[in-house]
Design an enzyme around this catalytic site. Sequence first.
Site, PDB file in Angstrom:
ATOM      1  N   TRP A 272       5.325   6.532  -1.050  1.00  0.00           N
ATOM      2  CA  TRP A 272       5.669   7.555  -2.013  1.00  0.00           C
ATOM      3  C   TRP A 272       4.907   8.870  -1.834  1.00  0.00           C
ATOM      4  CZ3 TRP A 272       2.537   5.132  -7.075  1.00  0.00           C
ATOM      5  CH2 TRP A 272       1.086   4.987  -6.753  1.00  0.00           C
TER       6      TRP A 272
ATOM      7  N   THR B  67       0.830  -1.372  -0.020  1.00  0.00           N
ATOM      8  CA  THR B  67       0.084  -0.247  -0.224  1.00  0.00           C
ATOM      9  C   THR B  67       0.827   1.243  -0.036  1.00  0.00           C
ATOM     10  OG1 THR B  67      -1.579  -1.354   1.258  1.00  0.00           O
ATOM     11  CG2 THR B  67      -1.762   1.419   1.161  1.00  0.00           C
ATOM     12  N   GLU B  68       0.629   2.166  -1.014  1.00  0.00           N
ATOM     13  CA  GLU B  68       1.155   3.349  -1.062  1.00  0.00           C
ATOM     14  C   GLU B  68       2.654   3.301  -1.090  1.00  0.00           C
ATOM     15  OE1 GLU B  68      -0.622   6.201  -1.434  1.00  0.00           O
ATOM     16  OE2 GLU B  68      -2.641   5.547  -0.919  1.00  0.00           O
ATOM     17  N   LEU B  69       3.272   2.309  -1.547  1.00  0.00           N
ATOM     18  CA  LEU B  69       4.501   1.856  -1.828  1.00  0.00           C
ATOM     19  C   LEU B  69       5.353   2.121  -0.336  1.00  0.00           C
ATOM     20  CD1 LEU B  69       5.984   3.250  -5.032  1.00  0.00           C
ATOM     21  CD2 LEU B  69       5.116   1.194  -4.710  1.00  0.00           C
TER      22      LEU B  69
END
Lengths: 420, 398
Positions: free
Chosen positions: B296, B143-145
């Site tokens: 990220w 999730t979300e890098l």
Amino acid sequence: MLGWEFPPFISGGLGTACYGLTRALDQLGHEVVFVLPQPVDNRSATHVQLKSPNDCRTSPAYQIHGLQHVEFHGIPSNLQPYISPGDFVQQAPAAETAVPNDPQSAGGMTGHYGGDLFTEVRRYAKIAAQMAIDEKFDVVHAHDWMTYPAGIAVSAISGKPLVVHVHSTEFDRSGELVNQRIYDIERMGIQNAEKVIAVSYFTRNIVLKRYAASAAKVEVVYNAIDRNGEHDALPPPIERDEKIVLFLGRITMQKGPEYFLAAARKVLEYEKNVRFIMAGSGDLIRRSIEMAAQMGIGRKVLFTGFLRGDDVARVYKMADLYVMPSVSEPFGIAPLEALSHDVPVLISKQSGVSEILTHVLKVDFWDIDEMANKIIAVLRHPPLRATLREHGQFEVRRLTWQGAARNCVEVYQKAIAALN
Amino acid sequence: MASVCFYFQVHQPYRLRRYSVFDTTDAYFDDEKNAEICRKVAGKCYLPANQRILELIKRHEGRFCVAYSLTGVVLDQLEAFSPEVIESFQRLAETGCAEFLAETYYHSLSFLYSREEFVAQVEMQQEKIGRLFGKQSTTFRNTELIYNNDVAQAAHEMGYRAVLAEGADHILGYRSPNFVYCPPKLPIKVLLKNFRLSDDIAFRFSNRSWPEWPLKADKFAGWVNQVNGNGYTVNLFMDYETLGEHQWEDTGIFDFLDHLPGEILKHADNDFKMPSNVAASYEPVGEFDTEHLISWADTERDLSAWLGNEMQSNALQEVYNLESAVKAKGDEALLSDWRRLQTSDHFYYMCTKYFADGDVHKYFNPYESPYDSYINFMNVLDNVAVRAKGTAAASRGA
């Protein structure tokens, strides 16, 4: 500057704003001639020397410690910031005994002003205008309707531009049941001014819509707050399990006390360990006490009456949440005070201050369920209180009177330019 | 040789309806609004973008390819509200030029709170991907890098050969994101987002005060060509909604996409690769070593968008405190509701960072304030707690 009360006798936001602004103008090096009504029967006024009303035309200027560039002129008068025509009539006998019946004292008018607020406002204007003849200034700044006639008179006699500062309007104070004579004076002030300062866009809209002011003339200058670490010196409050939700302000229609009580009842159905404090005085205080009793929550709602000085700091220190459910609030300085005392804040969206605060909770004043929902959340969730406090404090620190004063000076310059 | 590796994130949360402390039903989600948003984004982005990409794959005879990461919750919503989008993704899958990456079904932060729940959610998502598109991926993205060495370890243990991460400057230092790296002592490859080139498309594309505006495909291809000789791959990772939703069609974003493969492929040394091909094609040039979690998001590239204040950490903690009670209950509907509450968006809405400045956080936020979002979420969670435990609500502080 045609202003109002100075510490330690401040009864509301108007006095707080006049003081904050004047002190900041002083700090910025601007010279201020501050004219204010001097209560003639105020027995506790020991910090200034009261002159007999006979002397009023030549009332000597005085200074207040700490304000280097400000010269004060008191005009003996019983005008008060939040007085209504009805109240003024009731107070008349006291005023009459205090003021000798000397035709000279009223600047050529009869001394029988006690019966009528409007006559007194006119008398005040005449004296202010005469006083202005001997003073040097570049701009006239008048705060709220009772000083607008004085502002117009001073401006006319001196040829200097008038700036009127709208801290509230008759529509805020009285809803749709406006007093036509007050409205007329407000409109006259706004029409005669070179520039109008509104304390929020909320108020600016009212000024444009209801008073037919041209948009170019009306500027917004938000109120502010000065942090003075004094309250930190207070001893910590007694440890307790009970949570406290605070209403602090005048208990009048404008401030929405009945919405606060209705939300309190709803909260108490879900949370037992909470007490509601209503601090302040006003014409709805009796009705509010009765209402709390009728709702069956009388034991849970505490009325303190009007608080001053350290008592204000103390009650903030006790509070877990400050609520301002105002029906129509031009600005609302009290939430800034609450935030600077580290108290989380819930305000109505019908307030000017909601335009500049983001780290507070907001509701429509009429939405009792949502108000109760948010109060319960604050009571139940310490992380919510902590986050509101942390960010709210930071946010309120940016709102300084010096910033407001700089904005006012800009408006002064525009007013001067407009006249030339 | 420079490969261009596109990966698009496709996700929509189940947004909550207004749920006050006085509500007692278990209808937590705003079906109407979720349906409306799904259909809107399908019309502006998913359908036209899928169509363009399908055409590009055909036009370039398989030399153009892309990867998607589809969350379980977006697939569920598309199936319910906009099934034609599922079909268009299936047509892309049939070309063999689209890879569907592995991630948590609920786009959750479960990796940080419950490894058991994390693994379960990745397996759920892969099962769904396999069922809809026939092929599972060997590449994992969190999730979300969100990434650190432990994420790589967990992905390795689940059998993945590659994991995606942000090419964060403070970890890479002078090194380039355009190579393949590996975490310390683990046989798994890390592909790093080239955030400059990615953000040129995702954030700056329509910014008229950006000196490079207007960005055309040939110019962008020129920047990619500069990598030739000092890098293997340019990883362009972004939200799929960039195409048509964040950057509206009238910005020229679809024309840009239309011309980009042709411009890239003009250079004989360039090609397009999907993440699993990149991992299979190149050996790691060095270690990408981070104990600290990166992501990220925002300029900080850390977790502060979801875990930046006390409300967020409290809400997350309270969700996972209910795990054993929810699972012990054996109630599928309850389990599903509880899992939907894990979606990271709910915590993103509570972010107070930059709130006063009104930025990208506000744009994506259905609430008037982070405080409103926390209050709403906690009211819902309270009801979930009552269902899970029978009586007691989520633990409350004094």
